[in-house]
Motif scaffolding. Structure first.
Motif, PDB file in Angstrom:
ATOM      1  N   VAL A 156     -27.607  25.167 -73.894  1.00  0.00           N
ATOM      2  CA  VAL A 156     -28.318  27.102 -74.707  1.00  0.00           C
ATOM      3  C   VAL A 156     -28.921  27.418 -75.238  1.00  0.00           C
ATOM      4  CG1 VAL A 156     -26.506  27.901 -72.123  1.00  0.00           C
ATOM      5  CG2 VAL A 156     -25.498  27.543 -74.741  1.00  0.00           C
ATOM      6  N   ALA A 157     -29.287  26.607 -76.261  1.00  0.00           N
ATOM      7  CA  ALA A 157     -29.623  26.348 -77.411  1.00  0.00           C
ATOM      8  C   ALA A 157     -30.869  26.830 -77.784  1.00  0.00           C
ATOM      9  CB  ALA A 157     -29.844  24.796 -78.214  1.00  0.00           C
ATOM     10  N   PRO A 158     -31.515  28.366 -78.333  1.00  0.00           N
ATOM     11  CA  PRO A 158     -32.586  28.800 -77.617  1.00  0.00           C
ATOM     12  C   PRO A 158     -33.652  27.716 -78.554  1.00  0.00           C
ATOM     13  CG  PRO A 158     -31.615  30.008 -79.675  1.00  0.00           C
ATOM     14  CD  PRO A 158     -30.617  29.020 -78.545  1.00  0.00           C
ATOM     15  N   ASN A 159     -34.959  28.225 -78.050  1.00  0.00           N
ATOM     16  CA  ASN A 159     -35.885  27.582 -78.347  1.00  0.00           C
ATOM     17  C   ASN A 159     -35.899  25.897 -78.888  1.00  0.00           C
ATOM     18  OD1 ASN A 159     -37.044  30.164 -78.795  1.00  0.00           O
ATOM     19  ND2 ASN A 159     -36.339  29.826 -81.159  1.00  0.00           N
ATOM     20  N   ALA A 160     -35.285  25.342 -77.986  1.00  0.00           N
ATOM     21  CA  ALA A 160     -34.968  23.775 -77.826  1.00  0.00           C
ATOM     22  C   ALA A 160     -36.562  23.070 -77.303  1.00  0.00           C
ATOM     23  CB  ALA A 160     -33.666  23.941 -77.059  1.00  0.00           C
ATOM     24  N   ALA A 161     -37.067  22.198 -77.472  1.00  0.00           N
ATOM     25  CA  ALA A 161     -37.703  21.836 -77.445  1.00  0.00           C
ATOM     26  C   ALA A 161     -38.092  20.997 -75.820  1.00  0.00           C
ATOM     27  CB  ALA A 161     -38.652  20.208 -78.272  1.00  0.00           C
ATOM     28  N   THR A 162     -38.773  20.656 -75.347  1.00  0.00           N
ATOM     29  CA  THR A 162     -38.757  20.330 -74.207  1.00  0.00           C
ATOM     30  C   THR A 162     -39.221  19.062 -73.293  1.00  0.00           C
ATOM     31  OG1 THR A 162     -40.111  22.074 -73.262  1.00  0.00           O
ATOM     32  CG2 THR A 162     -37.970  22.399 -73.187  1.00  0.00           C
ATOM     33  N   LEU A 163     -39.419  18.041 -74.049  1.00  0.00           N
ATOM     34  CA  LEU A 163     -39.979  16.902 -74.243  1.00  0.00           C
ATOM     35  C   LEU A 163     -39.000  16.001 -73.514  1.00  0.00           C
ATOM     36  CD1 LEU A 163     -41.634  16.670 -78.178  1.00  0.00           C
ATOM     37  CD2 LEU A 163     -42.775  17.105 -75.637  1.00  0.00           C
ATOM     38  N   PRO A 164     -39.229  15.481 -72.198  1.00  0.00           N
ATOM     39  CA  PRO A 164     -38.996  14.835 -71.542  1.00  0.00           C
ATOM     40  C   PRO A 164     -38.265  13.817 -72.798  1.00  0.00           C
ATOM     41  CG  PRO A 164     -40.826  14.411 -70.728  1.00  0.00           C
ATOM     42  CD  PRO A 164     -41.296  15.051 -72.054  1.00  0.00           C
ATOM     43  N   GLU A 165     -38.430  12.871 -73.553  1.00  0.00           N
ATOM     44  CA  GLU A 165     -37.694  12.051 -74.711  1.00  0.00           C
ATOM     45  C   GLU A 165     -36.393  12.989 -74.884  1.00  0.00           C
ATOM     46  OE1 GLU A 165     -41.186  12.848 -75.152  1.00  0.00           O
ATOM     47  OE2 GLU A 165     -41.866  10.899 -73.950  1.00  0.00           O
ATOM     48  N   LEU A 166     -36.715  13.969 -75.241  1.00  0.00           N
ATOM     49  CA  LEU A 166     -35.494  14.971 -76.202  1.00  0.00           C
ATOM     50  C   LEU A 166     -34.456  15.093 -74.724  1.00  0.00           C
ATOM     51  CD1 LEU A 166     -37.319  17.032 -78.668  1.00  0.00           C
ATOM     52  CD2 LEU A 166     -36.947  14.605 -79.129  1.00  0.00           C
ATOM     53  N   MET A 167     -35.471  15.509 -73.604  1.00  0.00           N
ATOM     54  CA  MET A 167     -33.798  16.181 -72.470  1.00  0.00           C
ATOM     55  C   MET A 167     -33.671  14.706 -72.648  1.00  0.00           C
ATOM     56  SD  MET A 167     -34.557  18.949 -72.096  1.00  0.00           S
ATOM     57  CE  MET A 167     -34.590  19.437 -70.734  1.00  0.00           C
ATOM     58  N   MET A 168     -33.291  13.424 -72.245  1.00  0.00           N
ATOM     59  CA  MET A 168     -33.185  12.308 -72.313  1.00  0.00           C
ATOM     60  C   MET A 168     -32.292  12.099 -73.559  1.00  0.00           C
ATOM     61  SD  MET A 168     -31.699  10.240 -70.144  1.00  0.00           S
ATOM     62  CE  MET A 168     -33.210   9.988 -68.991  1.00  0.00           C
ATOM     63  N   ILE A 169     -32.043  12.018 -74.942  1.00  0.00           N
ATOM     64  CA  ILE A 169     -31.387  11.784 -75.594  1.00  0.00           C
ATOM     65  C   ILE A 169     -29.916  13.508 -75.269  1.00  0.00           C
ATOM     66  CG2 ILE A 169     -31.247  13.122 -78.285  1.00  0.00           C
ATOM     67  CD1 ILE A 169     -33.606  11.019 -78.389  1.00  0.00           C
TER      68      ILE A 169
END
Length: 84
Positions: free
Chosen positions: A44-57
């Protein structure tokens, strides 16, 4: 009658004094609860990047935090021998 006198008469067998074991269990519970909340709050953190690599991490980190926090909460239970 004071509150202290009522507490002393309540149940002499179940004295609740702060010892090192109790303090350690409360600390482990606090860390476990913090990890579980962090695993949920990560999404629920605002302004989180939605890159696929970061989503997996983020997914792996939240799974690790939730699992570790759950284990800490489970193992920090009050032992059966000291339950009332």
């Amino acid at each position: 009658m004071t509150v202290a006198s009522l507490l002393m008469r309540a149940d002499p067998e179940r004295e609740t004094e702060m010892n090192a074991d109790m303090i350690a269990r409360w600390f482990v519970r606090l860390v476990g609860l913090s990890l579980v909340v962090a695993s949920l709050g990560m999404w629920v953190a605002p302004n989180a990047a939605t890159l696929p690599e970061l989503m997996m991490i983020k997914l792996c980190a939240s799974f690790f935090f939730a699992l570790t926090g759950g284990y800490l909460l489970y193992f920090a239970r009050t032992p059966k021998s000291s339950r009332g």
